[in-house]
Design a protein around this motif. Structure first.
Motif, mmCIF file in Angstrom:
data_model
loop_
_atom_site.group_PDB
_atom_site.id
_atom_site.type_symbol
_atom_site.label_atom_id
_atom_site.label_comp_id
_atom_site.label_asym_id
_atom_site.label_seq_id
_atom_site.Cartn_x
_atom_site.Cartn_y
_atom_site.Cartn_z
ATOM 1 N N ASN A 9 46.613 -48.229 -33.317
ATOM 2 C CA ASN A 9 46.360 -48.614 -34.706
ATOM 3 C C ASN A 9 45.085 -49.456 -34.780
ATOM 4 O O ASN A 9 44.407 -49.674 -33.776
ATOM 5 C CB ASN A 9 47.580 -49.340 -35.299
ATOM 6 N N SER A 10 44.757 -49.961 -35.954
ATOM 7 C CA SER A 10 43.491 -50.686 -36.145
ATOM 8 C C SER A 10 43.430 -51.993 -35.361
ATOM 9 O O SER A 10 42.354 -52.558 -35.176
ATOM 10 C CB SER A 10 43.256 -50.957 -37.630
ATOM 11 N N LEU A 11 44.574 -52.485 -34.889
ATOM 12 C CA LEU A 11 44.617 -53.694 -34.071
ATOM 13 C C LEU A 11 44.691 -53.373 -32.579
ATOM 14 O O LEU A 11 44.882 -54.269 -31.752
ATOM 15 C CB LEU A 11 45.805 -54.571 -34.487
ATOM 16 N N PRO A 17 51.444 -49.300 -38.072
ATOM 17 C CA PRO A 17 51.311 -50.647 -38.630
ATOM 18 C C PRO A 17 52.646 -51.244 -39.094
ATOM 19 O O PRO A 17 52.905 -52.431 -38.886
ATOM 20 C CB PRO A 17 50.356 -50.437 -39.807
ATOM 21 N N LEU A 39 45.487 -56.954 -43.730
ATOM 22 C CA LEU A 39 46.509 -56.407 -42.839
ATOM 23 C C LEU A 39 47.771 -56.014 -43.605
ATOM 24 O O LEU A 39 48.424 -55.015 -43.286
ATOM 25 C CB LEU A 39 46.830 -57.419 -41.739
ATOM 26 N N GLU A 42 47.166 -52.731 -45.224
ATOM 27 C CA GLU A 42 47.200 -51.638 -44.243
ATOM 28 C C GLU A 42 48.617 -51.312 -43.795
ATOM 29 O O GLU A 42 48.828 -50.351 -43.034
ATOM 30 C CB GLU A 42 46.352 -52.000 -43.018
ATOM 31 N N TYR A 44 50.857 -53.515 -42.215
ATOM 32 C CA TYR A 44 51.382 -54.273 -41.077
ATOM 33 C C TYR A 44 52.513 -55.203 -41.522
ATOM 34 O O TYR A 44 52.591 -55.609 -42.692
ATOM 35 C CB TYR A 44 50.267 -55.088 -40.422
ATOM 36 N N ARG A 183 43.504 -61.428 -32.340
ATOM 37 C CA ARG A 183 42.669 -60.463 -33.044
ATOM 38 C C ARG A 183 41.816 -61.213 -34.071
ATOM 39 O O ARG A 183 42.277 -62.176 -34.683
ATOM 40 C CB ARG A 183 43.525 -59.415 -33.760
ATOM 41 N N PRO A 185 39.781 -59.973 -37.172
ATOM 42 C CA PRO A 185 39.391 -58.840 -38.025
ATOM 43 C C PRO A 185 38.086 -59.005 -38.803
ATOM 44 O O PRO A 185 37.580 -58.022 -39.341
ATOM 45 C CB PRO A 185 40.582 -58.709 -38.988
#
Length: 380
Positions: A9-11, A17, A39, A42, A44, A183, A185
């Motif tokens: 995923n994006s993380l 998510p 987030l 998205e 999460y 993280r 972002p």
């Protein structure tokens, strides 16, 4: 449905998510609010956490401070708007013991401390990160302007895309283990305007909120007044002495002076401009001299956090760039390890105003990677 093990995923995690829990450290400012909102949008599983670092009453009286009472309120509003849970944790005792007390003692010792680094190191990326794991989070996200990139040997720390917002100087002590879990972002954004545009897009009430400028517990940047409150009687008067031994006047307490200071010395009428070149705490003396006395090339550093791929002591010298103050660009240097946590840094071109208590942060001279850093601990 679970993602394929190779699909991230994006993380950077192999989960959808909705199955990825992220604790977001929310200060109440626009940066961390945007991270949380982004987030949450998205999909999460976001949990917002705000730290109460000192008394609400005192905090409310100070505008523009990180983690003040109004900021807790703002963080809660963002969480309610975006529909995720938000918790306020009482960290007053931890913050006092881990950050404020050391700040006071360091300042009384004639150093120029950087408490924001200790707060990240000892509070946010230690106790709060531990709390995130207790909440079964898969990672913790913050609004810091810095980048986490994956290299051949794991996660690496890199400067933010926007050099004007880069916070790497304040995050050099982040360990590899912490970096695995953290993280950032916002690190890839090119300007603060992009962050504020995102805040407006999400309809956040903090979109136009001013940035915090001061250390959160130091109103208006007046360090000395805070030290006097924390350590009554600390501001004892003494002599202002020229480096050649001449007594030029009297000061109202060493805590009112910093290395490199020129203005406000109270010793006018001299033929040459003078600067604070040394703080002799034991003898209650402020030593002044010409500007060239501030220049130094050799900087002793300890408590080193090394983020290189090879062991720190595996080389006799590391040709890197270093920052000796947050407001200065990296300068070319050679770092000579003494042990795993101590080194002598030799600057290729002398820097002025290198002060004990400041950080010395190591950078790739040909790229954006941060190789850690340490604390400047005394002058030669």
């Amino acid at each position: 449905m679970p993602l394929d093990a190779q699909t991230l995923n994006s993380l950077g995690l192999p989960k959808p998510p909705s199955e990825t829990r992220v604790v977001v450290a929310m200060s109440g400012g626009v940066d961390s609010s945007v991270v949380a909102a982004m987030l949450a949008e998205e999909g999460y599983d976001v949990v917002g956490v705000t730290l109460q670092l000192y008394d609400h009453g005192a905090a409310l009286a100070k505008k523009g401070a990180c983690c003040a009472g109004i900021d807790i309120h703002d963080a809660r509003r963002v969480a309610e708007q975006m529909g995720f849970p938000h918790y306020v944790l009482d960290y007053e005792n931890i913050f006092r013991d881990a950050v404020i007390d050391e700040f006071a003692e360091s300042y009384l010792g004639g150093a120029t401390p950087v408490p924001c680094i200790r707060c990240n190191e000892r509070v946010k990326f230690k106790d709060l990160l531990g709390t995130a794991k207790d909440l079964d989070a898969d990672c913790m996200a913050t609004g810091h302007y810095i980048q986490r990139m994956l290299g051949d040997h794991g996660a690496e720390l890199h400067s933010a895309a926007d050099a004007n917002r880069d916070q790497s100087y304040f995050l050099f002590s982040t360990t590899p283990e912490q970096l695995d879990f953290l993280r950032f972002p916002l690190g890839h954004l090119k300007s603060k305007a992009e962050t504020r545009a995102l805040a407006a897009k999400y309809g956040l009430s903090v979109a136009d909120k001013p940035d915090s400028q001061d250390i959160c517990f130091v109103p208006d940047g007046n360090y000395a007044s805070v030290i006097e409150k924390l350590r009554p009687g600390a501001a004892e008067p003494g002599e202002i002495v020229h480096a050649d031994g001449r007594v030029l006047g009297e000061h109202r307490g060493v805590i009112h002076y910093t290395i490199g200071q020129r203005r406000g010395l109270g010793i006018g009428g001299l033929s040459e401009p003078l600067y604070v070149v040394k703080l002799d705490v034991d003898n209650k003396r402020v030593v002044v001299g010409p500007k060239e006395m501030l220049a130094t090339r050799k900087v002793p550093v300890r408590e080193i956090n090394w983020l290189g791929d090879a062991p720190f002591t595996s080389q006799a010298e590391w040709p890197l760039s270093v920052k000796v103050r947050s407001t200065r660009p990296p300068r070319e240097a050679v770092i000579r390890p003494i042990s795993e946590t101590e080194a002598e840094v030799e600057l290729i071109v002398a820097e002025e105003g290198v002060s004990p208590g400041q950080a010395c942060v190591f950078y790739d001279p040909n790229g954006s990677r941060i190789f850690g850093g340490g604390w400047i601990w005394r002058g030669y």
